[in-house]
Design a protein around this motif. Structure first.
Motif, PDB file in Angstrom:
ATOM      1  N   GLY A   1      -2.894   7.782   5.785  1.00  0.00           N
ATOM      2  CA  GLY A   1      -2.730   8.722   4.687  1.00  0.00           C
ATOM      3  C   GLY A   1      -4.096   8.951   4.048  1.00  0.00           C
ATOM      4  O   GLY A   1      -4.837   8.009   3.808  1.00  0.00           O
ATOM      5  N   CYS A   2      -4.416  10.219   3.747  1.00  0.00           N
ATOM      6  CA  CYS A   2      -5.792  10.552   3.330  1.00  0.00           C
ATOM      7  C   CYS A   2      -6.152   9.958   1.969  1.00  0.00           C
ATOM      8  O   CYS A   2      -7.287   9.538   1.754  1.00  0.00           O
ATOM      9  CB  CYS A   2      -5.983  12.059   3.342  1.00  0.00           C
ATOM     10  SG  CYS A   2      -5.923  12.729   5.025  1.00  0.00           S
ATOM     11  N   PHE A   3      -5.212   9.916   1.048  1.00  0.00           N
ATOM     12  CA  PHE A   3      -5.513   9.358  -0.269  1.00  0.00           C
ATOM     13  C   PHE A   3      -5.658   7.844  -0.197  1.00  0.00           C
ATOM     14  O   PHE A   3      -6.673   7.278  -0.597  1.00  0.00           O
ATOM     15  CB  PHE A   3      -4.420   9.738  -1.269  1.00  0.00           C
ATOM     16  CG  PHE A   3      -4.649   9.160  -2.643  1.00  0.00           C
ATOM     17  CD1 PHE A   3      -5.643   9.672  -3.460  1.00  0.00           C
ATOM     18  CD2 PHE A   3      -3.878   8.106  -3.090  1.00  0.00           C
ATOM     19  CE1 PHE A   3      -5.868   9.137  -4.727  1.00  0.00           C
ATOM     20  CE2 PHE A   3      -4.094   7.562  -4.351  1.00  0.00           C
ATOM     21  CZ  PHE A   3      -5.091   8.088  -5.166  1.00  0.00           C
TER      22      PHE A   3
ATOM     23  N   SER B   1      -8.723   6.691   1.622  1.00  0.00           N
ATOM     24  CA  SER B   1      -9.993   7.262   1.149  1.00  0.00           C
ATOM     25  C   SER B   1     -10.688   8.153   2.171  1.00  0.00           C
ATOM     26  O   SER B   1     -11.871   7.985   2.455  1.00  0.00           O
ATOM     27  CB  SER B   1     -10.952   6.146   0.721  1.00  0.00           C
ATOM     28  OG  SER B   1     -10.363   5.343  -0.261  1.00  0.00           O
ATOM     29  N   HIS B   2      -9.961   9.092   2.735  1.00  0.00           N
ATOM     30  CA  HIS B   2     -10.592  10.058   3.632  1.00  0.00           C
ATOM     31  C   HIS B   2     -11.385  11.068   2.815  1.00  0.00           C
ATOM     32  O   HIS B   2     -10.946  11.489   1.755  1.00  0.00           O
ATOM     33  CB  HIS B   2      -9.507  10.776   4.442  1.00  0.00           C
ATOM     34  CG  HIS B   2     -10.051  11.533   5.606  1.00  0.00           C
ATOM     35  ND1 HIS B   2      -9.460  12.673   6.082  1.00  0.00           N
ATOM     36  CD2 HIS B   2     -11.123  11.301   6.394  1.00  0.00           C
ATOM     37  CE1 HIS B   2     -10.156  13.118   7.124  1.00  0.00           C
ATOM     38  NE2 HIS B   2     -11.168  12.302   7.329  1.00  0.00           N
ATOM     39  N   SER B   3     -12.549  11.461   3.310  1.00  0.00           N
ATOM     40  CA  SER B   3     -13.354  12.442   2.572  1.00  0.00           C
ATOM     41  C   SER B   3     -12.948  13.851   2.985  1.00  0.00           C
ATOM     42  O   SER B   3     -13.734  14.597   3.538  1.00  0.00           O
ATOM     43  CB  SER B   3     -14.837  12.213   2.855  1.00  0.00           C
ATOM     44  OG  SER B   3     -15.072  12.282   4.239  1.00  0.00           O
ATOM     45  N   CYS B   4     -11.709  14.199   2.702  1.00  0.00           N
ATOM     46  CA  CYS B   4     -11.215  15.534   3.052  1.00  0.00           C
ATOM     47  C   CYS B   4     -10.581  16.174   1.820  1.00  0.00           C
ATOM     48  O   CYS B   4     -10.363  15.517   0.804  1.00  0.00           O
ATOM     49  CB  CYS B   4     -10.190  15.457   4.177  1.00  0.00           C
ATOM     50  SG  CYS B   4      -8.620  14.737   3.678  1.00  0.00           S
ATOM     51  N   SER B   5     -10.260  17.452   1.925  1.00  0.00           N
ATOM     52  CA  SER B   5      -9.727  18.162   0.769  1.00  0.00           C
ATOM     53  C   SER B   5      -8.315  17.693   0.413  1.00  0.00           C
ATOM     54  O   SER B   5      -7.909  17.741  -0.734  1.00  0.00           O
ATOM     55  CB  SER B   5      -9.726  19.665   1.045  1.00  0.00           C
ATOM     56  OG  SER B   5      -8.968  19.947   2.204  1.00  0.00           O
TER      57      SER B   5
HETATM   58 ZN   LIG Z   1      -7.875  13.729   5.468  1.00  0.00          ZN
END
Ligand SMILES: [Zn+2]
Length: 148
Positions: free
Chosen positions: A52-54, A57-61
């Motif tokens: 999961g991006c949040f 900590s993925h650096s995506c929008s």
């Molecule tokens: Zn992401």
């Protein structure tokens, strides 16, 4: 953290359904391996982690669009998760596993063929000899100034 992170998050199910439909056989949430990997394909000597991006900590929008309230509280937790991810990946590679990370943003529905393309990339990677890989979507990163 553990209580909030669901074991069967939707993006992970999307990947699992795809792999199953393609005839891949795998085990899920394998607690005997470092980081309790989401998807383990022994025949392909491969591990697929769906992040999961949040939370990771993925650096995506997609990560940037999520609510930023209470970040004082969350930041250390997110940082620990990120470190654990890195350590687990290192250990798995050292044990001889191939490791693919698939980010949630690559699996978001309703934006052209993005999800289909990502899932085909997963299949391609499994058949490759690549030791590690990452599937992500970052095309709209510059849309809003919400990078960390
Ligand atoms: Zn992401």
């Amino acid at each position: 953290m553990r209580a909030i992170r669901s074991a069967n998050t939707l993006p992970e199910l999307v990947v699992r359904r795809h792999l199953h439909a393609q005839g891949y056989r795998f085990r899920v949430n394998v607690s005997s391996l470092p980081g309790k990997p989401d998807i383990v394909l022994r025949k392909h000597n491969a591990i697929v982690m769906v992040h999961g991006c949040f939370w990771h900590s993925h650096s995506c929008s997609l990560a940037g669009e999520l609510p930023r309230s209470n970040m004082q509280y969350w930041k250390p937790k997110l940082e620990r998760t990120r470190q654990r991810d890195e350590e687990s990946k290192k250990e798995l590679l050292a044990l001889g596993w191939r490791v693919l990370t698939v980010w949630e943003c690559a699996l978001v529905e309703g934006n052209g063929e993005r999800r289909e393309e990502s899932l085909m990339s997963v299949s391609d990677w499994l058949l490759s000899k690549s030791k590690q890989g990452e599937i992500e979507y970052r095309a709209s990163d510059t849309a809003v100034g919400s990078r960390r």
